[in-house]
Design an enzyme around this catalytic site. Structure first.
Site, PDB file in Angstrom:
ATOM      1  CE1 TYR A  13       3.522  15.868  -8.451  1.00  0.00           C
ATOM      2  CE2 TYR A  13       5.873  15.665  -8.867  1.00  0.00           C
ATOM      3  CZ  TYR A  13       4.629  15.080  -8.740  1.00  0.00           C
ATOM      4  OH  TYR A  13       4.494  13.742  -8.890  1.00  0.00           O
ATOM      5  N   GLY A  52      -2.774   7.131   5.554  1.00  0.00           N
ATOM      6  CA  GLY A  52      -3.052   8.451   4.999  1.00  0.00           C
ATOM      7  C   GLY A  52      -3.224   8.377   3.511  1.00  0.00           C
ATOM      8  CD  GLU A  68      -6.907   8.681   3.131  1.00  0.00           C
ATOM      9  OE1 GLU A  68      -6.577   7.512   3.425  1.00  0.00           O
ATOM     10  OE2 GLU A  68      -6.602   9.230   2.051  1.00  0.00           O
ATOM     11  CD  GLU A 122       0.843  -7.063   8.732  1.00  0.00           C
ATOM     12  OE1 GLU A 122       0.732  -7.234   9.943  1.00  0.00           O
ATOM     13  OE2 GLU A 122       1.888  -7.296   8.096  1.00  0.00           O
TER      14      GLU A 122
END
Lengths: 229, 229
Positions: A13, A52, A68, A122
């Site tokens: 990255y 998120g 989101e 969940e």
DNA sequence: CTAGTTAGTGTTAACTATACACATAGTATC
DNA sequence: GATACTATGTGTATAGTTAACACTAACTAG
């Protein structure tokens, strides 16, 4: 300083990726709740965390937060505010990722259907007082969100985003007491609220086994700077 | 929603990169100044902008801000605070990049030597009132920084980061008046400052053609919540 | 009709913020 | 060395705000 040095696992990255994490608050059963998900995979499997996800290239950071929220709770028009960006190198042990955190407030959970996604096991509400260890640095994020909410409750009309359309002054006072975690004086509270000219009458309660309260609604939900306390 | 769609020029960055932008304030000649650079290359060539740079993989976001400050003004131990993250898609027309902005305060520019870098044509202080169009969304960032500074001046002791080691109460009052952009009452100001117990005596001024003022210094520079006004 | 429950209402005292003007301690100049 | 100049330093009174405090009102249930 040169670009290539240290941490071989990060090298792929070239610059850091960014994600959004959400602290979504709602008052449920007289308690301040926050939305949490249970991690399904890898480093924090089975642990609780804030919802998120990664920011995509075709959306702004704010749009990502709203997307989101829409994905998790299915609604669009709620209060959303950016909080803070958490950027420690190892906050996610698997890859370098910067988290831009957001606060969101839900005024009424009656019609909310929580939706889990492929990534989570969940999704659920949990009273803030009962939250223990969260994955990543999410305890820090939650703490930050709470302190922001407390201070905005004091110097703005943000409480309007935590109350249903019609509410009694007792309800409103209760929300303040829950979040600020202290008792307020009923007469002083009412005097203050009326003097700020934020609310208008909206009928009265029905079907309760005691004196019914007058109901009110906010004249506007626009965020305003007002000295509540 | 899927990952690959739209904006071909962005496709090579699977996720967005992040950078830090700095709003560095100092009081110079009775004015609030901010540090600006003149762009050398490409889309904003010749225009003024806030200093900043990409976050590297081996540094946290805070470390990046401090490194950038060290590179530009050569010092390390100043007040630094994260402000806000700006994440519009097209805020940088050439690539998708998220800017995490920081506020920094310099208490004394006497020993500061500004250093330009290869990327910039020039680096200079500029009075905030004289700043016009900046590159990118940097006007917005500067505005945000100013409003944060103003509010912290009101409810914290942050002013200690804009004053030299020893200062007079008139100087201190002047800093407040410059930033808040209004006159304050001398007697009330002094009463307030003394009642907060933040400062101690530190000698007196010399060589001025009028009554010399007592000098003071802060007991601590730790940020504290205090109601200044 | 009585008990139970929550809603609704004013006044006083303590504190805080604001407004306001003149004497003081130096230097520079004649 | 007297005078002008300049910025420093100091107290009080008033208005406004916050904080503390207890009883009556309106409804339901039994």
């Amino acid at each position: 300083m040169k670009k290539k040095e240290k941490k071989p696992e990060f090298e792929k990255y070239e610059y850091s990726a960014a994600a959004v994490d959400l602290v979504i608050f709602a008052i449920i059963n007289g308690e301040l709740n926050t939305l949490l998900i249970k991690m399904k995979y890898k480093p924090f499997q089975g642990e609780l965390a804030l919802p998120g996800g990664r920011i995509r290239v075709y959306e702004s950071v704010d749009e990502c937060a709203k997307r989101e929220i829409k994905e998790k709770v299915g609604i669009n028009n709620i209060y959303v505010e950016q909080l803070y960006s958490f950027g420690d190198i190892k906050r996610d042990p698997s890859i370098r990722i910067i988290s831009i955190s957001y606060l969101a407030l839900i005024d009424n959970t009656d019609n909310i259907k929580l939706k889990t996604t492929e990534k989570y096991e969940e999704i659920c509400w949990m009273p803030v007082n009962k939250v223990h260890k969260l994955a990543y640095d999410h305890n820090e994020i939650l703490k930050y969100a709470l302190s922001r909410l407390k201070s905005k409750l004091i110097y703005t009309n943000i409480v309007c985003n935590l109350l249903p359309k019609k509410f009694s002054l007792s309800e409103m006072q209760r929300v303040h007491e829950i979040i600020l975690d202290r008792k307020l004086d009923k007469r002083n509270f009412r005097k203050k609220v009326f003097s700020l000219d934020l609310i208008k009458e909206a009928g009265r309660e029905e079907g309760v086994p005691h004196r019914p309260s007058k109901l009110y609604s906010f004249k506007t939900k626009k965020l305003m700077i007002v000295e509540m306390f």
